[in-house]
Scaffold this active site. Sequence first.
Site, mmCIF file in Angstrom:
data_model
loop_
_atom_site.group_PDB
_atom_site.id
_atom_site.type_symbol
_atom_site.label_atom_id
_atom_site.label_comp_id
_atom_site.label_asym_id
_atom_site.label_seq_id
_atom_site.Cartn_x
_atom_site.Cartn_y
_atom_site.Cartn_z
ATOM 1 N N GLN A 249 -13.226 24.055 -2.006
ATOM 2 C CA GLN A 249 -12.593 24.964 -2.964
ATOM 3 C C GLN A 249 -11.092 24.708 -3.110
ATOM 4 O O GLN A 249 -10.415 25.372 -3.896
ATOM 5 C CB GLN A 249 -12.793 26.423 -2.532
ATOM 6 C CG GLN A 249 -14.247 26.837 -2.379
ATOM 7 C CD GLN A 249 -14.785 26.604 -0.972
ATOM 8 O OE1 GLN A 249 -14.140 25.958 -0.134
ATOM 9 N NE2 GLN A 249 -15.976 27.103 -0.693
ATOM 10 N N ASP A 250 -10.554 23.720 -2.407
ATOM 11 C CA ASP A 250 -9.112 23.501 -2.352
ATOM 12 C C ASP A 250 -8.543 23.050 -3.705
ATOM 13 O O ASP A 250 -9.017 22.080 -4.300
ATOM 14 C CB ASP A 250 -8.787 22.444 -1.288
ATOM 15 C CG ASP A 250 -7.303 22.294 -1.067
ATOM 16 O OD1 ASP A 250 -6.736 23.140 -0.363
ATOM 17 O OD2 ASP A 250 -6.714 21.348 -1.623
ATOM 18 N N VAL A 251 -7.506 23.739 -4.152
ATOM 19 C CA VAL A 251 -6.893 23.439 -5.448
ATOM 20 C C VAL A 251 -6.263 22.046 -5.446
ATOM 21 O O VAL A 251 -6.339 21.303 -6.432
ATOM 22 C CB VAL A 251 -5.842 24.509 -5.806
ATOM 23 C CG1 VAL A 251 -5.077 24.122 -7.065
ATOM 24 C CG2 VAL A 251 -6.514 25.864 -5.995
ATOM 25 N N TRP A 291 -5.414 14.374 -0.977
ATOM 26 C CA TRP A 291 -4.160 15.140 -0.927
ATOM 27 C C TRP A 291 -2.961 14.199 -0.956
ATOM 28 O O TRP A 291 -1.980 14.461 -1.641
ATOM 29 C CB TRP A 291 -4.110 15.951 0.376
ATOM 30 C CG TRP A 291 -4.923 17.203 0.397
ATOM 31 C CD1 TRP A 291 -5.459 17.879 -0.673
ATOM 32 C CD2 TRP A 291 -5.301 17.954 1.553
ATOM 33 N NE1 TRP A 291 -6.141 18.995 -0.249
ATOM 34 C CE2 TRP A 291 -6.061 19.071 1.108
ATOM 35 C CE3 TRP A 291 -5.064 17.800 2.921
ATOM 36 C CZ2 TRP A 291 -6.584 20.018 1.989
ATOM 37 C CZ3 TRP A 291 -5.590 18.737 3.796
ATOM 38 C CH2 TRP A 291 -6.340 19.834 3.340
#
Length: 295
Positions: A249-251, A291
Amino acid sequence: MTTIKIKPPEIFNYEECLWFLDRGFDDCLHQINKNTITKALKIQNNLFLVSIRYEGTLLSIQILQGNPSAKEGELIKSYISQWFDLYTDLEKFYKIANKDPVLKPLIKKYWGLRLIGIEDLFEALCWAIIGQQINLSFAYKTKRALVENYGRTIEHNGTSHYLFPTPDTLSNCSVEALKKLQFSRNKAQYLISLAKDFRDGIISKDQLMALDSKENMLTRLTNLKGVGAWTANYAMMKCLKIPTAFPIQDVGLHNALKQQLGLKEKPTLESIQQLAKNWKNWEGYATLYLWRSLV
């Protein structure tokens, strides 16, 4: 002055790890000056201040403050090795990443980046709660306020080096006191509740590591107030070093995939699950490298 040497594995890039620790977000739990990291540690209830630098092919750790016993020296060495995730065999991850069109260019560009962890589970969960639904700059600002008000310090050459507050300390905080540090009422309640759970032995890192599956760890963590699936997976990834932990769910993950795939919109969870079939057993490291691509 005591010096401890660590030989990293072949796949290791200190500069990449240093970049991850020094992204301009003003982290108060370590300081970086050129290629040297300074960090306060608590080892067996004793406080130490260490500096870390890469010299030739070795990580060199100097004990700037404190006089470690032989056992404490080994625990410091183990802490740093765990922090830099030196025990993980990245060759296995690179083998599957080389077959994936999304990850292949990233492992070449960021070769040797390792998962810089958060070794204390309480700190990892608190940090994940602090970062829920706010931007990183504000998250680091509020973390600094929490640490400077409630954390222990080591003074060295006129500089304060902080340790994250203990569960005992934060369990005695009031919601109103944390609100003054710009925490929302809900986050203040979550942090205090979590501190009480750790203080009372309801949850601990050892308890989680004794469980027989990631699913059981996830269930155990999400039973805690304020801990949802994203927070639990983040903590399992950063603290427990579970390679299959996947904060889907990480933006930041969504933005990275949008960028890498040249999409007009962020990918759906269903499409990410489909992509992640190629990352099986290495979802955490896939997330880390995605990331990293957000420069």
